[in-house]
Design a protein around this motif. Structure first.
Motif, PDB file in Angstrom:
ATOM      1  N   LEU A 617       1.040  -0.963   0.100  1.00 37.40           N
ATOM      2  CA  LEU A 617       0.124  -0.130   0.147  1.00 37.40           C
ATOM      3  C   LEU A 617       0.659   1.284  -0.068  1.00 37.40           C
ATOM      4  O   LEU A 617       0.185   2.003  -0.956  1.00 37.40           O
ATOM      5  N   ALA A 618       1.649   1.494   0.924  1.00 40.68           N
ATOM      6  CA  ALA A 618       2.684   2.587   0.804  1.00 40.68           C
ATOM      7  C   ALA A 618       4.063   2.492  -0.635  1.00 40.68           C
ATOM      8  O   ALA A 618       3.476   3.860  -0.791  1.00 40.68           O
ATOM      9  N   GLN A 619       4.124   1.596  -1.023  1.00 39.63           N
ATOM     10  CA  GLN A 619       4.877   1.720  -2.220  1.00 39.63           C
ATOM     11  C   GLN A 619       4.317   2.633  -3.154  1.00 39.63           C
ATOM     12  O   GLN A 619       3.963   3.282  -4.420  1.00 39.63           O
ATOM     13  N   GLU A 620       2.524   1.743  -3.543  1.00 36.71           N
ATOM     14  CA  GLU A 620       1.521   2.249  -4.261  1.00 36.71           C
ATOM     15  C   GLU A 620       1.046   3.862  -3.926  1.00 36.71           C
ATOM     16  O   GLU A 620       1.232   4.772  -5.153  1.00 36.71           O
ATOM     17  N   TYR A 621       0.920   4.074  -3.427  1.00 39.79           N
ATOM     18  CA  TYR A 621       0.364   5.247  -2.688  1.00 39.79           C
ATOM     19  C   TYR A 621       2.050   6.738  -2.782  1.00 39.79           C
ATOM     20  O   TYR A 621       0.968   7.636  -3.461  1.00 39.79           O
ATOM     21  N   LYS A 622       3.259   6.364  -3.137  1.00 39.79           N
ATOM     22  CA  LYS A 622       3.928   7.149  -3.019  1.00 39.79           C
ATOM     23  C   LYS A 622       4.236   7.287  -4.459  1.00 39.79           C
ATOM     24  O   LYS A 622       4.255   8.535  -5.132  1.00 39.79           O
ATOM     25  N   GLN A 623       4.013   6.289  -5.169  1.00 41.32           N
ATOM     26  CA  GLN A 623       3.899   6.951  -7.018  1.00 41.32           C
ATOM     27  C   GLN A 623       2.668   7.347  -7.130  1.00 41.32           C
ATOM     28  O   GLN A 623       2.722   8.126  -8.671  1.00 41.32           O
ATOM     29  N   ILE A 624       1.334   6.977  -6.718  1.00 43.06           N
ATOM     30  CA  ILE A 624       0.343   8.119  -7.237  1.00 43.06           C
ATOM     31  C   ILE A 624       0.200   9.593  -6.455  1.00 43.06           C
ATOM     32  O   ILE A 624       0.050  10.466  -7.007  1.00 43.06           O
ATOM     33  N   SER A 625       0.865   9.553  -5.580  1.00 42.10           N
ATOM     34  CA  SER A 625       0.753  10.996  -4.284  1.00 42.10           C
ATOM     35  C   SER A 625       1.944  11.716  -4.815  1.00 42.10           C
ATOM     36  O   SER A 625       1.569  13.069  -4.678  1.00 42.10           O
ATOM     37  N   ALA A 626       3.303  10.775  -5.190  1.00 46.83           N
ATOM     38  CA  ALA A 626       4.169  11.879  -4.823  1.00 46.83           C
ATOM     39  C   ALA A 626       4.759  12.932  -6.215  1.00 46.83           C
ATOM     40  O   ALA A 626       4.138  12.900  -7.381  1.00 46.83           O
ATOM     41  N   PRO A 627       5.488  14.100  -5.921  1.00 47.20           N
ATOM     42  CA  PRO A 627       4.997  15.168  -7.265  1.00 47.20           C
ATOM     43  C   PRO A 627       6.035  14.444  -8.363  1.00 47.20           C
ATOM     44  O   PRO A 627       5.686  14.536  -9.801  1.00 47.20           O
ATOM     45  N   VAL A 628       7.285  13.824  -8.224  1.00 53.40           N
ATOM     46  CA  VAL A 628       8.195  13.260  -8.912  1.00 53.40           C
ATOM     47  C   VAL A 628       7.839  11.563  -9.041  1.00 53.40           C
ATOM     48  O   VAL A 628       8.841  11.201  -9.647  1.00 53.40           O
ATOM     49  N   GLY A 629       6.653  11.162  -8.471  1.00 54.35           N
ATOM     50  CA  GLY A 629       6.193   9.452  -8.941  1.00 54.35           C
ATOM     51  C   GLY A 629       5.612   9.665  -9.999  1.00 54.35           C
ATOM     52  O   GLY A 629       6.139   9.876 -10.873  1.00 54.35           O
ATOM     53  N   LYS A 630       5.559   7.991 -10.221  1.00 54.84           N
ATOM     54  CA  LYS A 630       5.261   7.888 -11.996  1.00 54.84           C
ATOM     55  C   LYS A 630       4.269   8.482 -12.115  1.00 54.84           C
ATOM     56  O   LYS A 630       4.302   8.915 -12.879  1.00 54.84           O
ATOM     57  N   LEU A 631       2.888   8.698 -11.072  1.00 59.84           N
ATOM     58  CA  LEU A 631       2.036   9.523 -11.610  1.00 59.84           C
ATOM     59  C   LEU A 631       2.317  10.792 -12.375  1.00 59.84           C
ATOM     60  O   LEU A 631       2.443  11.931 -12.527  1.00 59.84           O
TER      61      LEU A 631
END
Length: 706
Positions: A617-631
């Motif tokens: 959950l933490a890893q998926e959360y970071k990728q959609i929430s962080a400004p320089v994450g995947k999303l």
């Protein structure tokens, strides 16, 4: 020898023995009196697992690198082996660690301190920004101002925007990072730490001391001395602690909007009031024995560019030794010759010498702490850097230089200063008036504050995207803009605050070699010049800028050496610290606990029991929430396509990004709720729910990429 003679000798021997004992005791007493005072016991009841953590030492560098900027030249941390070895041998260094946007000192540090993105602490553009006036013009706001200050506008005494500089999403003053510690009964020291200490003498002095106070009178009569006396250093005390009493110069620690209220707390603001408490036997000295003073020779705060490792770490050690077990500190970069420049390139003699001095300071610092009984066994050490940098310069000479044995020199060095207004006028015929926050990633404020869909804004964005310049270092023609964002995308990147006046018209993420300004709308003076005073660009989105590092050592931290796999960003520092210390903030974080680098014994049962689900959950959360994450990165590419396309393309893609942003916010809120419940409320993460949320996150990512 007669019996009498033997007895005389025995008496003399005993007398000499007594004299020796006397002098031995005397020397011991003298040594005890002269040695640095041991860490004073304080009533700081941290609730760390097994009660092991008694001290917190947080250090944030400015622009200090784990990776090499030149493959032949050891990196900044490699040239500070006393620090690097301490971190790697006793804990973990996370090297896949990231910044928010824009990637700049003030908002990166504030994001690290608070654990929330800039849209929730109010400073997404740094180290200054602009705000729109009601008439459509814009003024400068300075990011560095004390926590409860209104916007600091040095250009006027009557700014049109008087909202808090540190601004929560609901428009209130953002929650302060020291509160969790002082409420727990711990004194908290700030050493040149952004906005937790006084930053200027214009707005900070009347905010904290009062407009007619003796301190304000000193500002009027001797501003240089006032800066040395009151800026840069502070202690926020636990309720009732005498260290911050009025007798010692303490002031009420006012936080008018702190959730749950905040009263009965005092603080010391400035070297003038802090130094006598942490250096009672004379002037405070740096780790090399030099009295800490400003450029004019006044004992006091030496300025933010004067915060070398020897100075900053001396403040930390003295605070730890005198009843301040929680210390946060800033260390200025080593790649500029402070305070006047010029900038150094990798491996230049001045750069190497500065890093050697920093390394020696850490050697002395760790030795002094160990003498005080402060070690990895009872202290939590957090060390990080605000952001990375992109070096702007040519190849070094000689080609095989390594800086250590063979110094490097550079014939071409310096960021490429570029006049956007001049290029727009000469290349595109666009003379629309505007102002910028000058940067590698400039935020643009078109005069009149037109809507994002206004034809003026649309034409401006398309013209920006087509600007080119001849690079004076390489001789090549470069396209300057790499990404563009308007308020739709900036909102998705956590760059829109509760104050609409601060919202830029556009943000341009440029080629990292360029530093963009708004000069005259012509190129009568060259629009593109090399500036050797500065050679390290940041603010932008590129990996060498937005990727940095985080070191952790202390009880509960795994000895993982280097962790290059775990994806993290600055928001994750705060919840990780709170969990390790057994404390809790009065707000929800945007980051998650870095459980991958913590011992199982340091984790609550709720996290241990749902470890697999928590990590997923933490890893998926970071990728959609962080400004320089995947999303964030994928959406930035979509935004650029929208802003450079025709109106139909723009409308279609922007509408889709708005929808994705709403979906992301809703999904992220569900995810962080489960993570925080596990971290702080003893509620395990549900695996089935995690799988569903992770699936929704992947669907959202796929939609953006398509």
């Amino acid at each position: 020898m007669s019996i009498f003679s033997a007895k005389v000798c025995e008496k003399e021997s005993k007398a000499l023995s007594r004299v020796g004992i006397f002098f031995s005791v005397l020397l011991t007493v003298v040594f005890y009196l002269l040695r640095p005072a041991p860490a004073r016991a304080s009533g700081c009841p941290l609730n760390s697992p097994h009660g092991q953590i008694k001290h917190v030492i947080y250090i944030q560098f400015d622009n200090t690198h784990f990776t090499r900027d030149n493959p032949n030249v050891p990196s900044d941390l490699e040239q500070m082996p006393h620090l690097l070895n301490f971190l790697e041998d006793n804990g973990t260094v996370l090297t896949n660690h990231h910044t928010p946007l824009i990637s700049h000192t003030a908002n990166d540090i504030l994001t690290s301190f608070t654990g929330v993105y800039p849209d929730r602490h109010g400073v997404p553009v740094a180290n200054s920004f602009r705000y729109f006036n009601p008439n459509g013009t814009s003024n400068t706001g300075v990011s560095f101002a004390y926590w409860t200050d209104p916007i600091f506008d040095p250009s006027t005494a009557t700014p049109t925007d008087t909202t808090f500089n540190m601004l929560a999403a609901d428009g209130r003053n953002a929650p302060a990072p020291w509160v969790a510690y002082t409420r727990a009964g711990c004194n908290f020291g700030g050493v040149a730490t952004a906005n937790m200490v006084l930053e200027n003498i214009a707005t900070d002095i009347p905010t904290v001391f009062g407009a007619n106070s003796p301190q304000a009178q000193e500002v009027a009569s001797n501003p240089t001395l006032a800066f040395a006396d009151f800026v840069g250093i502070g202690i926020h005390c636990a309720a009732g602690d005498t260290l911050c009493s009025a007798a010692n110069g303490g002031e009420q620690d006012m936080l008018p909007d702190e959730p749950g209220g905040y009263s009965g707390f005092n603080a010391l603001f400035g070297h003038k009031y802090v130094a006598p408490q942490i250096s009672p036997n004379g002037p405070l000295t740096d780790l090399n024995g030099n009295v800490i003073k400003d450029a004019g020779g006044d004992p006091g705060f030496p300025g933010f560019d004067g915060m070398s490792a020897a100075v900053s770490l001396s403040y930390v050690a003295a605070m730890q030794e005198h009843g301040v077990p929680i210390t946060f500190a800033y260390i200025s970069d080593a790649h500029d010759k402070h305070p006047t420049g010029p900038a150094y390139g990798p491996g230049e003699a001045g750069y190497v010498a500065a890093l050697a001095a920093y390394d020696d300071a850490f050697r002395k610092f760790f030795s002094r702490l160990a003498h005080d009984g402060i070690t990895k066994d009872n202290a939590l050490f957090i060390v990080t850097a605000d952001e990375g940098d992109h070096f702007v310069g040519g190849l070094p000479s000689p080609a095989n230089c390594d800086g250590i044995h063979i110094p490097c020199t550079y014939s071409k060095i310096g960021e490429i200063n570029t006049n956007l207004a001049g290029l727009l006028a000469t290349e595109k015929g666009n003379t629309t008036p505007f102002a910028v926050h000058s940067d590698d990633a400039p935020t643009i404020y078109i005069t009149g504050n037109p809507a994002r869909t206004d034809p003026v804004t649309r034409s401006f964005a398309r013209d920006l995207s087509g600007l080119t310049a001849v690079n004076p270092i390489t001789g090549r023609t470069d396209v300057i803009a790499q990404f563009l964002a308007d308020p739709v995308e900036m909102k998705l990147l956590h760059m829109i605050t509760a104050d609409p006046a601060r919202t830029p018209t556009l943000t341009m993420f440029a080629d990292p070699n360029y530093f963009l300004v708004a000069g005259a709308p012509n190129c009568s003076s060259p629009c593109v010049t090399e500036n050797p005073a500065f050679a390290w660009n940041h603010g932008d989105v590129q990996s060498d800028i937005s990727t940095t590092w985080l070191g952790m050592v202390g009880p509960g931290v795994r000895h993982n050496g280097v962790d290059s796999k775990t994806w993290s960003d600055h928001t994750d520092i705060r919840p990780t610290m709170m969990l390790l210390l057994g404390l809790q903030d009065d707000y929800t974080h945007d980051g998650r606990t870095l459980v991958e680098d913590l011992r199982a014994s340091a984790l609550p049962n709720s996290v241990r029991r749902s470890a697999v689900a928590f990590r997923l959950l933490a890893q998926e959360y970071k990728q959609i929430s962080a400004p320089v994450g995947k999303l964030g990165l994928a959406s930035l590419a979509v935004s650029t396509t929208a802003l450079t396309g025709d109106d139909a393309t723009y409308t279609r893609l922007e509408d889709r990004l708005s929808t994705i942003n709403n979906e992301r916010d809703e999904l992220a809120a569900k995810m962080i709720k489960q993570l925080e419940d596990a971290e702080f409320n003893n509620k395990p993460v549900n695996l089935l729910s995690t799988l569903q949320l992770a699936f929704e996150a992947e669907v959202l990512l796929r939609q953006v990429r398509q």
